[in-house]
Design a protein around this motif. Structure first.
Motif, PDB file in Angstrom:
ATOM      1  N   VAL A  30       0.819  -1.213   0.000  1.00  0.00           N
ATOM      2  CA  VAL A  30       0.000   0.000   0.000  1.00  0.00           C
ATOM      3  C   VAL A  30       0.853   1.264   0.000  1.00  0.00           C
ATOM      4  O   VAL A  30       0.331   2.358  -0.211  1.00  0.00           O
ATOM      5  N   VAL A  31       2.162   1.122   0.240  1.00  0.00           N
ATOM      6  CA  VAL A  31       3.060   2.275   0.274  1.00  0.00           C
ATOM      7  C   VAL A  31       3.585   2.515  -1.136  1.00  0.00           C
ATOM      8  O   VAL A  31       4.224   1.651  -1.730  1.00  0.00           O
ATOM      9  N   LYS A  32       3.326   3.710  -1.671  1.00  0.00           N
ATOM     10  CA  LYS A  32       3.690   4.034  -3.051  1.00  0.00           C
ATOM     11  C   LYS A  32       4.842   5.041  -3.063  1.00  0.00           C
ATOM     12  O   LYS A  32       4.645   6.248  -3.023  1.00  0.00           O
ATOM     13  N   PHE A  33       6.062   4.496  -3.130  1.00  0.00           N
ATOM     14  CA  PHE A  33       7.236   5.363  -3.144  1.00  0.00           C
ATOM     15  C   PHE A  33       7.392   6.091  -4.470  1.00  0.00           C
ATOM     16  O   PHE A  33       8.117   7.089  -4.557  1.00  0.00           O
ATOM     17  N   ASP A  34       6.736   5.604  -5.539  1.00  0.00           N
ATOM     18  CA  ASP A  34       6.911   6.191  -6.856  1.00  0.00           C
ATOM     19  C   ASP A  34       5.951   7.339  -7.139  1.00  0.00           C
ATOM     20  O   ASP A  34       5.957   7.900  -8.237  1.00  0.00           O
ATOM     21  N   LYS A  35       5.136   7.720  -6.163  1.00  0.00           N
ATOM     22  CA  LYS A  35       4.232   8.851  -6.414  1.00  0.00           C
ATOM     23  C   LYS A  35       5.012  10.151  -6.343  1.00  0.00           C
ATOM     24  O   LYS A  35       6.079  10.225  -5.711  1.00  0.00           O
ATOM     25  N   PRO A  36       4.514  11.218  -6.970  1.00  0.00           N
ATOM     26  CA  PRO A  36       5.242  12.487  -6.960  1.00  0.00           C
ATOM     27  C   PRO A  36       5.241  13.138  -5.585  1.00  0.00           C
ATOM     28  O   PRO A  36       4.278  13.007  -4.817  1.00  0.00           O
ATOM     29  N   GLY A  37       6.342  13.829  -5.286  1.00  0.00           N
ATOM     30  CA  GLY A  37       6.414  14.587  -4.047  1.00  0.00           C
ATOM     31  C   GLY A  37       6.729  13.741  -2.836  1.00  0.00           C
ATOM     32  O   GLY A  37       6.801  12.509  -2.890  1.00  0.00           O
ATOM     33  N   ASP A  38       6.886  14.425  -1.721  1.00  0.00           N
ATOM     34  CA  ASP A  38       7.201  13.764  -0.454  1.00  0.00           C
ATOM     35  C   ASP A  38       5.904  13.424   0.272  1.00  0.00           C
ATOM     36  O   ASP A  38       4.831  13.941  -0.050  1.00  0.00           O
ATOM     37  N   PHE A  39       5.988  12.531   1.254  1.00  0.00           N
ATOM     38  CA  PHE A  39       4.832  12.249   2.098  1.00  0.00           C
ATOM     39  C   PHE A  39       5.312  11.939   3.507  1.00  0.00           C
ATOM     40  O   PHE A  39       6.463  11.532   3.717  1.00  0.00           O
ATOM     41  N   VAL A  40       4.438  12.128   4.464  1.00  0.00           N
ATOM     42  CA  VAL A  40       4.796  11.969   5.873  1.00  0.00           C
ATOM     43  C   VAL A  40       5.182  10.514   6.150  1.00  0.00           C
ATOM     44  O   VAL A  40       4.430   9.589   5.838  1.00  0.00           O
ATOM     45  N   GLY A  41       6.364  10.335   6.700  1.00  0.00           N
ATOM     46  CA  GLY A  41       6.846   9.003   7.036  1.00  0.00           C
ATOM     47  C   GLY A  41       7.678   8.349   5.955  1.00  0.00           C
ATOM     48  O   GLY A  41       8.146   7.216   6.137  1.00  0.00           O
ATOM     49  N   ARG A  42       7.911   9.030   4.845  1.00  0.00           N
ATOM     50  CA  ARG A  42       8.588   8.400   3.705  1.00  0.00           C
ATOM     51  C   ARG A  42       9.959   7.837   4.079  1.00  0.00           C
ATOM     52  O   ARG A  42      10.255   6.668   3.789  1.00  0.00           O
ATOM     53  N   ALA A  43      10.810   8.643   4.705  1.00  0.00           N
ATOM     54  CA  ALA A  43      12.171   8.182   5.013  1.00  0.00           C
ATOM     55  C   ALA A  43      12.145   6.969   5.934  1.00  0.00           C
ATOM     56  O   ALA A  43      12.873   5.990   5.707  1.00  0.00           O
ATOM     57  N   ALA A  44      11.306   7.006   6.945  1.00  0.00           N
ATOM     58  CA  ALA A  44      11.218   5.878   7.873  1.00  0.00           C
ATOM     59  C   ALA A  44      10.676   4.634   7.176  1.00  0.00           C
ATOM     60  O   ALA A  44      11.139   3.507   7.454  1.00  0.00           O
ATOM     61  N   LEU A  45       9.744   4.810   6.264  1.00  0.00           N
ATOM     62  CA  LEU A  45       9.176   3.658   5.557  1.00  0.00           C
ATOM     63  C   LEU A  45      10.149   3.089   4.536  1.00  0.00           C
ATOM     64  O   LEU A  45      10.163   1.873   4.298  1.00  0.00           O
ATOM     65  N   GLU A  46      10.983   3.945   3.942  1.00  0.00           N
ATOM     66  CA  GLU A  46      12.028   3.423   3.055  1.00  0.00           C
ATOM     67  C   GLU A  46      12.994   2.541   3.837  1.00  0.00           C
ATOM     68  O   GLU A  46      13.417   1.475   3.347  1.00  0.00           O
ATOM     69  N   GLU A  47      13.328   2.958   5.040  1.00  0.00           N
ATOM     70  CA  GLU A  47      14.191   2.135   5.885  1.00  0.00           C
ATOM     71  C   GLU A  47      13.484   0.847   6.294  1.00  0.00           C
ATOM     72  O   GLU A  47      14.091  -0.232   6.327  1.00  0.00           O
ATOM     73  N   ALA A  48      12.200   0.928   6.604  1.00  0.00           N
ATOM     74  CA  ALA A  48      11.436  -0.267   6.965  1.00  0.00           C
ATOM     75  C   ALA A  48      11.374  -1.251   5.799  1.00  0.00           C
ATOM     76  O   ALA A  48      11.437  -2.467   6.006  1.00  0.00           O
ATOM     77  N   ALA A  49      11.270  -0.737   4.583  1.00  0.00           N
ATOM     78  CA  ALA A  49      11.241  -1.597   3.398  1.00  0.00           C
ATOM     79  C   ALA A  49      12.578  -2.307   3.216  1.00  0.00           C
ATOM     80  O   ALA A  49      12.621  -3.509   2.905  1.00  0.00           O
TER      81      ALA A  49
END
Length: 384
Positions: free
Chosen positions: A274-293
């Motif tokens: 459900v996490v879409k890293f390829d969408k435009p712009g930043d979103f809340v929690g992105r950096a932490a979720l990239e690490e979680a991935a």
């Protein structure tokens, strides 16, 4: 030193009285057992939980879900606001479609899981869990700041009635001329049901085909009675929260506060899709979720699995899952007797090394006794 009341009257912080839905009097007239759920008086059951569960699996059930929290976003940048606030790519959602998504904090923890409907090019309806609705409203308001988007609390604008089960399309067909046959899963359309204006959504939380109907509160009782009458020949029955929980459990659907919490990320819950890293712009929690991935790829966290009992004892949330050597390898998040399987079942987080279906020696510690359980893939039940 603390201030004391001069009158001598006791100071209390009594919680507010539970809210009641527009169908409250009807539930009580039907003999429902009521319970306080997330600040609402809700029907737990009307009679037999097993009979209500079986009706949804084989015929149809009728639910009052008016405790859910509706929040509307409008404006030219409403989609962009949701892209910033949530983990999904909501600006790409087509008008008339719905999407399951999540809202996370800056550390990647889940604040709530949501369904978002795109009602028009510049209008979205966000449906939050009752206990998290204010948190979601506050977060969306804060995260939409600076964008051309308005966030509106619509919790008092809707009653929500669900008809779920294999007979639900035929029942609803009798009351509407809306194109139900063309309505896909996770889609919605405006229409009239029994003379009542509604958003007709093909969504649900039972693992069965069905519909959720968003209507004005003053129309709720009229619609409930019409559905009850139309569904009676098909065996439709009113259903409470208890069977809704066993239905979602069999279908492997997560429940906030159990499988999903602020201490878990979508990747911990096996819902990284459900996490879409390829969408435009930043979103809340992105950096932490990239690490979680990344962590999920290299050092998998505990995995969400199904457990089926060999015996009759029922596991509950918080019970330890143990391996063949008796060491703790996980924790039950939800458990109940399964009317469909005829056995107790549970969802649990377990260490990745013990998560494969059929892993030998797995048990649940139920009051000091290690009861054997079989590890299975979720869901336990999937409709044909």
């Amino acid at each position: 030193m603390t201030d004391a009341p001069l009158t001598g009257a006791p100071v209390t912080d009594a919680p507010p009285a539970p809210r009641r839905t527009a169908l409250d009097a009807l539930h009580r007239a039907l003999g429902a057992t009521m319970t306080d759920f997330a600040g609402w008086e809700m029907p737990l059951r009307y009679g037999s939980e097993r009979d209500e569960h079986t009706a949804v699996r084989t015929r149809a059930g009728l639910f009052d879900l008016s405790h859910m929290g509706e929040i509307t976003l409008t404006g030219p940048e409403a989609g962009a606001a949701l892209d910033r606030a949530l983990v999904g790519h909501l600006s790409a959602l087509a008008v008339g479609r719905a999407r399951y998504t999540m809202i996370c904090d800056a550390e990647g923890g889940i604040l709530d899981d949501l369904i978002v409907y795109r009602l028009a090019e510049q209008e979205f309806l966000v449906v939050a869990n009752a206990g998290n609705a204010q948190v979601v409203l506050d977060a969306l308001t804060e995260r939409a700041a600076g964008l051309d988007a308005a966030v509106r609390d619509d919790r008092d604008a809707y009653a929500l009635i669900a008809v779920q089960g294999p007979a639900s399309p035929a029942i609803l067909h009798e009351l509407t001329d809306a194109d139900l046959d063309g309505l896909k899963y996770y889609a919605g359309l405006p229409g009239t049901v029994a003379g009542v204006q509604a958003l007709i959504a093909r969504t649900g939380y039972t693992g069965e085909d069905g519909f959720e109907l968003f209507v004005a509160p003053h129309d709720a009782e009229r619609l409930w009675r019409a559905l009850s009458e139309a569904g009676a020949p098909a065996g439709l029955v009113p259903c409470g929260l208890s069977c809704r929980d066993t239905l979602r459990l069999e279908a492997g659907m997560p429940l906030y506060g159990h499988e999903l919490t602020r201490a878990t990320t979508p990747f911990d819950a096996g819902l990284g899709r459900v996490v879409k890293f390829d969408k435009p712009g930043d979103f809340v929690g992105r950096a932490a979720l990239e690490e979680a991935a990344r962590r999920a790829e290299t050092d998998p966290p505990r995995v969400l699995v199904g457990l089926v009992a060999a015996g009759r004892r029922v596991p509950r949330a918080g019970y330890a899952v143990v391996g063949a050597d008796g060491a703790v390898i996980g924790e039950v998040t939800s458990g109940a007797p399964s009317p469909t399987l005829g056995k107790p079942i549970a969802i649990a987080y377990v260490d990745a090394a013990h998560a494969a279906p059929g892993t030998p020696g797995v048990a649940v510690d139920i009051r000091g006794t290690h009861e054997p359980y079989e590890v299975v893939a979720l869901p336990f039940y999937k409709r044909r």
